[in-house]
Design an enzyme around this catalytic site. Structure first.
Site, PDB file in Angstrom:
ATOM      1  N   HIS A 187      41.631  38.816  12.920  1.00 14.40           N
ATOM      2  CA  HIS A 187      42.242  38.665  11.591  1.00 14.40           C
ATOM      3  C   HIS A 187      41.872  39.843  10.687  1.00 14.40           C
ATOM      4  CE1 HIS A 187      43.436  34.349  11.902  1.00 14.40           C
ATOM      5  NE2 HIS A 187      42.512  34.377  12.849  1.00 14.40           N
ATOM      6  N   ILE A 212      38.901  33.978  15.465  1.00 16.41           N
ATOM      7  CA  ILE A 212      38.846  32.526  15.228  1.00 16.41           C
ATOM      8  C   ILE A 212      39.785  31.860  16.234  1.00 16.41           C
ATOM      9  CG2 ILE A 212      39.213  30.681  13.537  1.00 16.41           C
ATOM     10  CD1 ILE A 212      38.951  32.900  11.341  1.00 16.41           C
ATOM     11  N   ARG A 213      39.238  31.119  17.161  1.00 16.28           N
ATOM     12  CA  ARG A 213      40.062  30.530  18.248  1.00 16.28           C
ATOM     13  C   ARG A 213      41.058  31.582  18.755  1.00 16.28           C
ATOM     14  NH1 ARG A 213      43.484  26.797  16.447  1.00 16.28           N
ATOM     15  NH2 ARG A 213      43.074  27.383  14.305  1.00 16.28           N
ATOM     16  N   GLY A 231      46.758  31.362  12.083  1.00 15.47           N
ATOM     17  CA  GLY A 231      46.834  29.933  11.755  1.00 15.47           C
ATOM     18  C   GLY A 231      47.050  29.175  13.037  1.00 15.47           C
ATOM     19  N   GLU A 232      48.110  28.410  13.079  1.00 15.72           N
ATOM     20  CA  GLU A 232      48.425  27.636  14.280  1.00 15.72           C
ATOM     21  C   GLU A 232      49.845  28.009  14.716  1.00 15.72           C
ATOM     22  OE1 GLU A 232      46.560  25.819  16.317  1.00 15.72           O
ATOM     23  OE2 GLU A 232      48.433  25.702  17.423  1.00 15.72           O
ATOM     24  N   SER A 233      49.937  28.695  15.841  1.00 13.45           N
ATOM     25  CA  SER A 233      51.232  29.262  16.235  1.00 13.45           C
ATOM     26  C   SER A 233      52.291  28.195  16.512  1.00 13.45           C
ATOM     27  CB  SER A 233      51.063  30.181  17.447  1.00 13.45           C
ATOM     28  OG  SER A 233      50.443  29.499  18.512  1.00 13.45           O
ATOM     29  N   GLU A 251      43.066  40.597   7.962  1.00 13.54           N
ATOM     30  CA  GLU A 251      43.127  40.134   6.565  1.00 13.54           C
ATOM     31  C   GLU A 251      41.822  39.486   6.122  1.00 13.54           C
ATOM     32  OE1 GLU A 251      44.743  39.012   9.120  1.00 13.54           O
ATOM     33  OE2 GLU A 251      44.698  36.822   9.198  1.00 13.54           O
ATOM     34  N   ARG A 264      46.054  31.900  25.181  1.00 10.20           N
ATOM     35  CA  ARG A 264      45.579  31.312  23.916  1.00 10.20           C
ATOM     36  C   ARG A 264      44.147  30.825  24.091  1.00 10.20           C
ATOM     37  NH1 ARG A 264      49.609  26.921  21.894  1.00 10.20           N
ATOM     38  NH2 ARG A 264      48.191  26.875  20.135  1.00 10.20           N
ATOM     39  N   CYS A 279      46.639  37.205  15.235  1.00 15.58           N
ATOM     40  CA  CYS A 279      46.203  35.982  15.912  1.00 15.58           C
ATOM     41  C   CYS A 279      47.390  35.065  16.240  1.00 15.58           C
ATOM     42  CB  CYS A 279      45.125  35.306  15.070  1.00 15.58           C
ATOM     43  SG  CYS A 279      44.095  34.215  16.030  1.00 15.58           S
TER      44      CYS A 279
HETATM   45  N1  GLN Z   1      44.490  29.377  18.537  1.00 15.29           N
HETATM   46  C1  GLN Z   1      45.508  29.512  17.516  1.00 15.29           C
HETATM   47  C2  GLN Z   1      46.897  29.383  18.160  1.00 15.29           C
HETATM   48  O1  GLN Z   1      46.968  29.341  19.355  1.00 15.29           O
HETATM   49  C3  GLN Z   1      45.407  30.855  16.844  1.00 15.29           C
HETATM   50  C4  GLN Z   1      44.165  30.900  16.026  1.00 15.29           C
HETATM   51  C5  GLN Z   1      44.261  31.763  14.819  1.00 15.29           C
HETATM   52  O2  GLN Z   1      45.330  32.214  14.394  1.00 15.29           O
HETATM   53  N2  GLN Z   1      43.117  31.959  14.209  1.00 15.29           N
HETATM   54  O3  GLN Z   1      47.866  29.317  17.473  1.00 15.29           O
END
Ligand code: GLN
Length: 213
Positions: free
Chosen positions: A188, A152-153, A59-61, A190, A123, A91
């Site tokens: 991921h 993903i990112r 997600g978004e850390s 999952e 990151r 991630c």
């Molecule tokens: N780029 C996100 C972060 O720095 C991580 C991306 C993800 O969990 N898919 O939190």
């Protein structure tokens, strides 16, 4: 003498990100391994104390660690990991576990980290959302068949400490590591439709729950 066996509880940090996907992948792993267990969302310190293993989802850390810090859960997660509780960060989750993180473009992100995993994270190492991709990975501990990595990112691991085992690489970048009871993946598992990584994690939680019973 048989005492009543306590069923296994796996927690998924439940603030933000692909929480439901991790809950389903874990339930699938439990079912395939025929383990009597349940999956619970973890948000507060008292939830952290109850689980035999914890998954930190993608997600978004920065968002996840800020919310976990507000609820005072970060120090309890840190303590339980140092006591041996298995944890798997996928991630954003791996970023939260790391001891230092910086962004490929903006540099030091000064975010709150749990810090038990002795790695440095870059990151967004593979670019931004539009550069998300899938790649076949060879992960020895999961067997011979390739594992589909969904990136993903995604971050990459730019430095590893001496107790950290590299378990997967992609184009010379480290994308999965293990340090004793801690697994971190830049991708991921999952979202791959392949439960092998979650099964591996569930087995670690079973061993831990037996030891602490
Ligand atoms: N780029 C996100 C972060 O720095 C991580 C991306 C993800 O969990 N898919 O939190």
């Amino acid at each position: 003498m048989s005492s009543k066996k306590k069923s296994l509880t796996i927690g998924v940090l439940g603030f933000q990100g692909d929480i439901e996907e991790n809950v389903s992948a874990t339930k699938q792993a439990l079912q395939e391994l025929q383990i009597d267990g349940n999956v619970q969302l973890v948000r507060y310190p008292e939830d952290v104390e109850k689980v035999d293993g914890l998954i930190l989802p993608g997600g978004e850390s920065t968002v996840q660690s800020t919310l976990a810090a507000i609820q005072r859960s970060l120090p309890v997660i840190k303590k339980r990991i140092s006591e041996g509780m298995p944890v798997m960060g996928t991630c954003a989750g791996m970023i939260m576990l790391s001891k230092r993180a910086y962004d490929r473009v903006v540099g030091d992100t000064k975010q709150k980290l749990i810090g038990n995993l002795d790695i440095v994270i870059e990151r967004n190492a593979f670019g931004r959302q539009s550069e998300s991709f899938e790649a076949d990975l060879s992960i020895g501990m999961l067997g011979k068949e390739a594992f589909k990595g969904v990136f993903i990112r995604a971050p990459a691991v730019s430095e590893v400490g001496k107790d950290v085992e590299v378990i997967a690489k992609l184009n010379n970048k480290v994308v999965a590591v293990r340090q004793k009871n801690i697994i971190g993946t830049a991708f991921h598992p999952e979202l791959s439709g392949d439960s092998r990584m979650h099964r591996q994690f569930v087995k670690m939680a079973v061993d831990f729950s037996r030891k602490s019973a």
